[in-house]
Write an enzyme that holds these catalytic residues in place. Structure first.
Site, mmCIF file in Angstrom:
data_model
loop_
_atom_site.group_PDB
_atom_site.id
_atom_site.type_symbol
_atom_site.label_atom_id
_atom_site.label_comp_id
_atom_site.label_asym_id
_atom_site.label_seq_id
_atom_site.Cartn_x
_atom_site.Cartn_y
_atom_site.Cartn_z
ATOM 1 N N PRO A 299 0.819 -1.214 0.000
ATOM 2 C CA PRO A 299 0.000 0.000 0.000
ATOM 3 C C PRO A 299 0.858 1.271 0.000
ATOM 4 C CG PRO A 299 -0.765 -1.533 1.690
ATOM 5 C CD PRO A 299 0.539 -2.062 1.179
ATOM 6 N N GLU B 241 0.074 -7.087 8.710
ATOM 7 C CA GLU B 241 -0.016 -5.623 8.663
ATOM 8 C C GLU B 241 1.114 -4.983 7.859
ATOM 9 O OE1 GLU B 241 -2.597 -3.510 9.855
ATOM 10 O OE2 GLU B 241 -3.436 -5.519 9.718
ATOM 11 N N ARG C 105 0.127 -8.655 -20.742
ATOM 12 C CA ARG C 105 -0.546 -8.108 -21.933
ATOM 13 C C ARG C 105 0.377 -7.251 -22.774
ATOM 14 N NH1 ARG C 105 -6.070 -8.127 -21.941
ATOM 15 N NH2 ARG C 105 -6.138 -6.284 -23.272
ATOM 16 N N ASP D 255 -4.311 -1.136 -26.360
ATOM 17 C CA ASP D 255 -4.427 -1.109 -24.903
ATOM 18 C C ASP D 255 -3.814 0.158 -24.336
ATOM 19 O OD1 ASP D 255 -5.782 -3.384 -24.302
ATOM 20 O OD2 ASP D 255 -4.153 -4.380 -23.261
HETATM 21 C C1 9D3 Z 1 -3.081 0.420 4.584
HETATM 22 C C2 9D3 Z 1 -3.672 -0.368 5.680
HETATM 23 N N1 9D3 Z 1 -2.639 -0.864 6.598
HETATM 24 C C3 9D3 Z 1 -2.563 -0.022 7.798
HETATM 25 C C4 9D3 Z 1 -3.641 -0.189 8.784
HETATM 26 C C5 9D3 Z 1 -2.818 -2.282 6.943
HETATM 27 C C6 9D3 Z 1 -2.732 -3.149 5.765
HETATM 28 C C7 9D3 Z 1 -3.883 -3.658 5.179
HETATM 29 C C8 9D3 Z 1 -3.814 -4.506 4.073
HETATM 30 C C9 9D3 Z 1 -1.512 -3.505 5.240
HETATM 31 C C10 9D3 Z 1 -1.453 -4.365 4.129
HETATM 32 C C11 9D3 Z 1 -2.594 -4.849 3.576
HETATM 33 C C12 9D3 Z 1 -2.526 -5.757 2.424
HETATM 34 N N2 9D3 Z 1 -2.463 -5.031 1.137
HETATM 35 C C13 9D3 Z 1 -1.406 -5.144 0.349
HETATM 36 O O1 9D3 Z 1 -0.480 -5.859 0.669
HETATM 37 C C14 9D3 Z 1 -1.344 -4.398 -0.898
HETATM 38 C C15 9D3 Z 1 -2.208 -3.411 -1.468
HETATM 39 C C16 9D3 Z 1 -3.424 -2.807 -1.010
HETATM 40 O O2 9D3 Z 1 -3.985 -3.114 0.047
HETATM 41 N N3 9D3 Z 1 -4.004 -1.860 -1.818
HETATM 42 C C17 9D3 Z 1 -3.471 -1.484 -3.008
HETATM 43 N N4 9D3 Z 1 -2.343 -1.994 -3.460
HETATM 44 C C18 9D3 Z 1 -1.731 -2.950 -2.688
HETATM 45 S S1 9D3 Z 1 -0.311 -3.706 -3.095
HETATM 46 C C19 9D3 Z 1 -0.279 -4.632 -1.737
#
Ligand code: 9D3
Length: 230
Positions: A92, A119, A157, A172
């Protein structure tokens, strides 16, 4: 030929998306290869732990450094090359995935993807083992597996030979600039709804002009953020 080396606790999640359609075919034809490394297999000690509590406290658990590092070692043994410059952590906190990034990645021979659970990961993974972090968007999903599958699909792709023709691949990337125009197929009228007259006219210049106008209107209404680039 491109190989995705996938480090994950859930390799089974990846089976169905790549057993069908465009990607299934690309795999069968040997253009795209998926290679799995179950992080659990590289866990050490009596408990085979892959996660642990965060120093300083906080919610949830973190993925440990050691199993990921050992799994990366296994990738290097299997490929017989260093992969340090091609290690992507799905996160994230990553840079947003774009069509420009997928096109760049498509020219790699090896791409290593680390899908996290819990997390997050020990920051030493990010600092010392990973070359880039990628996010698929500003929303939360339950782990890095679905994002890894999205990346693999989008990159594949762009690999020559995966789509029917290279025209499909460049088509694309064009649709990156503007949203697509509305499309219709037979019948020409259904439930009282007719296909726009211009599409039945056979006037290709007029059709092209109409489609561009529709694409611009849609983009302005729904994704104005795309317009400066288009
Ligand atoms: C952002 C939330 N985090 C803090 C409370 C906890 C958390 C939740 C879910 C940490 C990691 C995850 C799992 N998500 C991913 O590994 C992830 C992801 C995503 O959740 N949204 C967009 N792209 C990605 S790439 C990997």
């Amino acid at each position: 030929m491109i190989t995705f080396h996938i480090l994950t606790l859930f390799p089974e999640m990846f089976t169905s998306p790549f057993s069908q359609g465009v990607l299934g075919r690309a795999k069968d034809r040997g253009i795209v290869k998926l290679s799995f490394y179950n992080i659990r297999d590289y866990a050490q000690g009596r408990h085979k732990s892959v996660d642990d509590y965060p120093y300083g406290g906080g919610n949830g658990m973190l993925m440990m450094y050691e199993p990921i590092s050992l799994a990366l070692g296994a990738v290097e043994s299997a490929t017989g090359t260093g992969v340090a410059d091609h290690v992507i952590l799905l996160s994230p906190q990553g840079k947003l995935l774009t069509q420009a990034i997928t096109q760049n990645l498509a020219s790699s021979e090896h791409i290593v993807l680390i899908s996290g659970r819990y997390e997050g990961v020990d920051n030493r993974v990010t600092e010392h083992l990973v070359s880039s972090e990628i996010s698929i968007g500003d929303y939360v999903v339950s782990g890095g597996e679905l994002p890894a599958m999205v990346l693999i699909d989008a990159v594949s792709r762009c690999v020559s030979g995966v789509l029917g023709s290279d025209k499909s691949a460049s088509n694309d990337s064009h649709s990156q600039g503007l949203l697509e125009y509305p499309q219709y197929t037979r019948p020409s009228t259904i439930d009282g709804h007719s296909v726009p007259e211009v599409l039945l006219s056979g006037n290709h210049a007029e059709i092209e002009q109409w489609r561009l106008g529709q694409a611009l209107k849609r983009t302005r209404d729904v994704r104005p953020d795309l317009l400066p680039d288009a």
